[in-house]
Design an enzyme around this catalytic site. Structure first.
Site, PDB file in Angstrom:
ATOM      1  N   ASP A  81       0.820  -1.217   0.000  1.00 15.78           N
ATOM      2  CA  ASP A  81       0.000   0.000   0.000  1.00 15.78           C
ATOM      3  C   ASP A  81       0.850   1.262   0.000  1.00 15.78           C
ATOM      4  O   ASP A  81       2.040   1.247   0.311  1.00 15.78           O
ATOM      5  CB  ASP A  81      -0.962   0.015   1.193  1.00 15.78           C
ATOM      6  CG  ASP A  81      -0.245  -0.165   2.527  1.00 15.78           C
ATOM      7  OD1 ASP A  81       0.790  -0.871   2.569  1.00 15.78           O
ATOM      8  OD2 ASP A  81      -0.700   0.392   3.536  1.00 15.78           O
ATOM      9  N   GLU A 139      -0.544  -2.026   5.270  1.00 14.10           N
ATOM     10  CA  GLU A 139       0.393  -1.921   6.395  1.00 14.10           C
ATOM     11  C   GLU A 139       0.295  -0.563   7.074  1.00 14.10           C
ATOM     12  O   GLU A 139       0.562  -0.437   8.269  1.00 14.10           O
ATOM     13  CB  GLU A 139       1.826  -2.157   5.902  1.00 14.10           C
ATOM     14  CG  GLU A 139       2.867  -2.224   6.999  1.00 14.10           C
ATOM     15  CD  GLU A 139       3.335  -0.877   7.507  1.00 14.10           C
ATOM     16  OE1 GLU A 139       3.609  -0.755   8.717  1.00 14.10           O
ATOM     17  OE2 GLU A 139       3.445   0.071   6.698  1.00 14.10           O
ATOM     18  N   GLU A 140      -0.099   0.449   6.305  1.00 10.99           N
ATOM     19  CA  GLU A 140      -0.058   1.821   6.805  1.00 10.99           C
ATOM     20  C   GLU A 140      -1.276   2.234   7.637  1.00 10.99           C
ATOM     21  O   GLU A 140      -1.282   3.323   8.202  1.00 10.99           O
ATOM     22  CB  GLU A 140       0.078   2.806   5.627  1.00 10.99           C
ATOM     23  CG  GLU A 140       1.356   2.666   4.818  1.00 10.99           C
ATOM     24  CD  GLU A 140       2.586   3.172   5.544  1.00 10.99           C
ATOM     25  OE1 GLU A 140       2.440   3.662   6.690  1.00 10.99           O
ATOM     26  OE2 GLU A 140       3.690   3.087   4.984  1.00 10.99           O
TER      27      GLU A 140
END
Length: 395
Positions: A81, A139-140
């Site tokens: 991402d 992941e963010e």
């Protein structure tokens, strides 16, 4: 980067990885929205042949390479991402999606793992055990994609998990490792300060949330300096203070947002209690009140000691002793920790900075860049680790 392409890598493979990375950089997608990115990844993986490809969530991809001989299972992970940042990097292949940018190197992580999957899938007959290539979404953005993939069973039967992160502040050619604690738990909080609005010329008729909020911000600094053990790693940072819309109106509400970073469950829980106690006390003393929304983020990234020792030996043998450096823990966060909760795992950094090329900006900066020479090192590191772990444990 090495002057020659080391076996089993090829110039063609490195050039392909760079091309994949540039395509991904031009077409970034935000967390949980990586639809085109995941389709692109799945299509490339299908072209290799010999992989069992699945889509555990709508925007993630997992490929299994099952060897011709029995053995252990190794998971290799890349995140896919991007971030809500308008790119300012002076490169030809800049983002074409306004307000979205790969400002953390995830495009490079993805290209690296694709190259590893291509190389190793061609050596299936030599493989003992299984390699699981995880292309993880989100992941963010907490709660993060790793937790979803664990819940979907992606780690079932896995013996180890290994991840890499391109690091723009680490010179290209170096590899950074850490034993034990590596990255902190990134918790977020929002404090709503509620007072009583009024005319700025008559502050005595209002309960001024801006003045009260300023005192809350100042007093929260005491959590680290006076309420926490000085030997504990703890960060409490205020990153946003929003109130009012006019020069002559005292607003009735203010919003304060910040983050808490720590490595200990006890420390993060105590920090939450202290934030509520201090903010509530300051507000109450001045006739206001608060509402606290505290959100627990990812668990700390804690590298498995034994696996890290093995990986360090592989990296030193591959790149040389001077190239492998020990790094102190970082107060940044990473949801790779979700995998480490269920199997032994190690996360390490691949140097991607280059002062001579102007590649000096930190992650999440609009001018963030990586030296693409780092991709070769990332590919080689993954390949050598996979070869060692799966051959070393042969029956």
């Amino acid at each position: 980067m090495m002057s020659t392409i080391p076996e089993p890598l090829t110039t063609e493979l490195i050039e392909q990885a760079i091309a994949w990375r540039r395509h991904l950089h031009r077409h970034p997608e935000l967390s949980f929205q990586e639809h085109e990115t995941s389709r692109y990844i799945a299509g490339i993986l299908e072209s290799f042949g010999g992989l069992e490809i699945s889509r555990p969530t709508p925007t993630s991809v997992v490929a299994k390479l099952i060897g011709a001989h029995p053995g252990k299972t190794l998971a290799l992970r890349a995140d896919i991402d991007a971030l809500p940042i308008e790119e300012e990097a002076p490169i030809e292949d800049a983002s074409r999606n306004p307000g979205v940018m790969h400002a953390c190197g995830h495009d490079g992580h993805t290209a690296t793992l694709l190259a590893v999957a291509k190389l190793l899938s061609a050596r299936k007959e030599q493989l003992r055990g299984e390699i699981r290539f995880i292309f993880q979404h989100a992941e963010e953005m907490p709660p993060g994609g790793a937790r979803e993939l664990v819940a979907a069973g992606v780690m079932d039967g896995v013996d180890w998990v290994v991840g890499e992160h391109l690091a723009s502040l680490l010179p290209v050619g170096q590899i950074g490792i850490a034993y034990g604690e590596m990255m902190a738990s990134p918790d977020n909080f929002t404090i709503l300060v509620k007072g009583y609005g009024g005319h700025a010329g008559s502050p005595h008729r209002a309960v001024d949330v801006i003045a009260i909020g300023a005192q809350i911000v100042t007093n929260l600094q005491h959590i680290v300096s006076r309420n926490a053990d000085p030997l504990e790693r703890l960060v409490v940072s205020i990153a946003q203070f929003t109130a009012g819309a006019s020069h002559n109106v005292i607003p009735d509400q203010a919003i304060i947002k910040g983050t808490v970073r720590s490595f200990s469950t006890e420390v993060r829980e105590e920090a939450e209690r202290q934030i509520e106690r201090i903010a509530g006390g300051v507000a109450s003393a001045h006739g206001a009140s608060i509402e606290l929304d505290y959100v627990y983020g990812y668990d700390p990234v804690v590298n498995d000691e034994g696996l890290t020792r093995t990986i360090e030996a592989v990296l030193v043998e591959t790149f040389g002793r001077d190239a492998v450096v020990h790094q102190p823990p970082s107060m940044g966060g990473e949801d790779f920790s979700a995998y480490q909760r269920v199997v032994p795992g190690t996360f390490f950094n691949i140097g991607a900075g280059n002062v001579d090329k102007g590649i000096v900006y930190p992650h999440h900066h609009p001018k963030f860049m990586i030296d693409e020479e780092a991709l070769q090192n990332g590919i080689l590191a993954f390949v050598k680790i996979a070869e060692h772990l799966l051959e070393w444990n042969r029956d």
